[in-house]
Write an enzyme that holds these catalytic residues in place. Structure first.
Site, mmCIF file in Angstrom:
data_model
loop_
_atom_site.group_PDB
_atom_site.id
_atom_site.type_symbol
_atom_site.label_atom_id
_atom_site.label_comp_id
_atom_site.label_asym_id
_atom_site.label_seq_id
_atom_site.Cartn_x
_atom_site.Cartn_y
_atom_site.Cartn_z
ATOM 1 N N ASP A 121 0.791 -1.247 0.000
ATOM 2 C CA ASP A 121 0.000 0.000 0.000
ATOM 3 C C ASP A 121 0.817 1.288 0.000
ATOM 4 O OD1 ASP A 121 -1.987 -1.898 0.196
ATOM 5 O OD2 ASP A 121 -2.862 -1.156 2.049
ATOM 6 N N ASP A 128 -4.545 -0.792 -1.896
ATOM 7 C CA ASP A 128 -5.841 -0.604 -1.251
ATOM 8 C C ASP A 128 -6.755 0.027 -2.314
ATOM 9 O OD1 ASP A 128 -6.879 -1.073 1.398
ATOM 10 O OD2 ASP A 128 -6.983 1.090 1.759
ATOM 11 N N HIS A 174 -10.713 0.812 -2.873
ATOM 12 C CA HIS A 174 -12.084 0.801 -2.366
ATOM 13 C C HIS A 174 -13.083 1.460 -3.326
ATOM 14 C CE1 HIS A 174 -10.420 -0.444 1.430
ATOM 15 N NE2 HIS A 174 -9.865 0.711 1.709
ATOM 16 N N HIS A 191 -17.717 2.384 0.257
ATOM 17 C CA HIS A 191 -17.108 1.355 1.110
ATOM 18 C C HIS A 191 -17.499 1.498 2.579
ATOM 19 C CE1 HIS A 191 -13.706 -1.070 2.838
ATOM 20 N NE2 HIS A 191 -14.167 -1.847 1.877
ATOM 21 N N HIS A 200 -10.570 7.133 1.498
ATOM 22 C CA HIS A 200 -9.198 6.985 0.993
ATOM 23 C C HIS A 200 -9.142 5.895 -0.064
ATOM 24 C CE1 HIS A 200 -9.570 3.773 3.971
ATOM 25 N NE2 HIS A 200 -8.647 3.134 3.266
ATOM 26 N N LYS A 259 -7.047 -4.935 -3.006
ATOM 27 C CA LYS A 259 -7.823 -5.451 -1.871
ATOM 28 C C LYS A 259 -8.755 -4.381 -1.342
ATOM 29 C CE LYS A 259 -4.062 -4.341 1.236
ATOM 30 N NZ LYS A 259 -4.784 -3.244 1.879
ATOM 31 N N CYS A 292 -2.162 -2.735 7.540
ATOM 32 C CA CYS A 292 -2.061 -3.682 6.425
ATOM 33 C C CYS A 292 -0.769 -4.499 6.429
ATOM 34 C CB CYS A 292 -2.286 -2.954 5.109
ATOM 35 S SG CYS A 292 -4.010 -2.388 4.977
HETATM 36 C C1 VGL Z 1 -4.752 0.739 5.592
HETATM 37 C C2 VGL Z 1 -6.341 1.670 6.956
HETATM 38 C C3 VGL Z 1 -7.287 1.575 5.962
HETATM 39 C C4 VGL Z 1 -3.332 0.292 5.423
HETATM 40 C C5 VGL Z 1 -5.684 0.611 4.588
HETATM 41 O O1 VGL Z 1 -2.866 0.214 4.269
HETATM 42 O O2 VGL Z 1 -2.671 0.028 6.442
HETATM 43 N N1 VGL Z 1 -5.091 1.249 6.777
HETATM 44 N N2 VGL Z 1 -6.953 1.044 4.786
HETATM 45 ZN ZN ZN Z 2 -8.360 1.086 3.224
#
Ligand code: VGL
Ligand code: ZN
Length: 214
Positions: free
Chosen positions: A18, A56, A58, A62, A95, A120, A165
């Site tokens: 990510d 990430d 979404h 979401h 996000h 994901k 993550c």
């Molecule tokens: C993440 C919060 C929400 C991460 C992703 O990549 O750690 N944290 N979505």
């Molecule tokens: Zn996320």
């Protein structure tokens, strides 16, 4: 435990988690020092034969976005809509919405030799921190099968965020029997209410090797 002597081996991969604009400076869910992981990750990418990225990704509606939960604010939690009812879903600012700038990889991240991008969190009703399973802990992303097919049994993890993550991915990897190492100097954490310390402990208990550098 992985060290640099493993990096070029066919059975070993670097999993870059990510490294996207929304988690970097100026992003919607900016992780402190998020940008600082890019340079050390690029150095590591030069050493590994196998590189896998996660993204990430979404939809706008979401479940993890506080704006989609009436009366809720970012960093509130709600009961999980699935799976273990003792766990809670943290709500986040909007996000990494599919197709937006915030969801793109950091422009300086060296992606030239990446072999696979695992997206994901693309189902509206469920979040997915781990690169292996969605947060119900049972819906697979397919990464485990990919690694098995490729004969990859050792993973080094880097990226964002250490305590979400990266940690969830590392814990799943160790549970799946992979030799798993998290490289902290190429990670940065969100650290909500002590989540970094808690996740460092959970990773160690799960058999993840947590090291400063390779
Ligand atoms: C993440 C919060 C929400 C991460 C992703 O990549 O750690 N944290 N979505
Ligand atoms: Zn996320």
């Amino acid at each position: 435990m992985i060290d640099l002597s493993h990096a070029a081996r066919a059975d070993t991969a670097l999993l870059v988690v990510d490294v996207q604009n929304d988690f970097c400076t100026g992003g919607a869910l900016a992780v402190e020092n998020g940008d600082r992981v890019v340079a050390p990750i690029n150095v590591l990418c030069g050493r590994f034969s196998n590189i896998i990225l996660t993204q990430d990704w979404h939809p706008a509606d979401h479940v993890s976005f506080a704006d989609n939960q009436p009366g809720k604010s970012p960093f509130d939690t709600i009961p999980l809509p699935h799976g273990d009812q003792t766990l809670r879903q943290t709500l986040w600012p909007i996000h990494c919405v599919q197709g937006t700038y915030g969801a793109e990889f950091h422009a300086d991240l060296d992606r030239t030799r990446a072999q696979l991008v695992v997206r994901k969190g693309f189902r509206a009703h469920i979040d997915s921190y781990s690169a292996f399973y969605e947060n119900d802990r049972s819906t697979a992303t397919g990464l485990h099968g990919y690694l098995k097919d490729r004969g990859i049994s050792k993973l080094a993890l880097v990226g964002l965020a250490t305590d979400f993550c990266v940690a969830w991915s590392a814990i799943d990897a160790a549970r799946l029997g992979l030799d798993t190492t998290v490289v902290l100097s190429a990670c940065a954490a969100i650290d909500l209410d002590g989540s970094l310390q808690a996740q460092l402990k959970t990773m160690q208990q799960a058999g993840v090797h947590v090291v400063d550098a390779l």
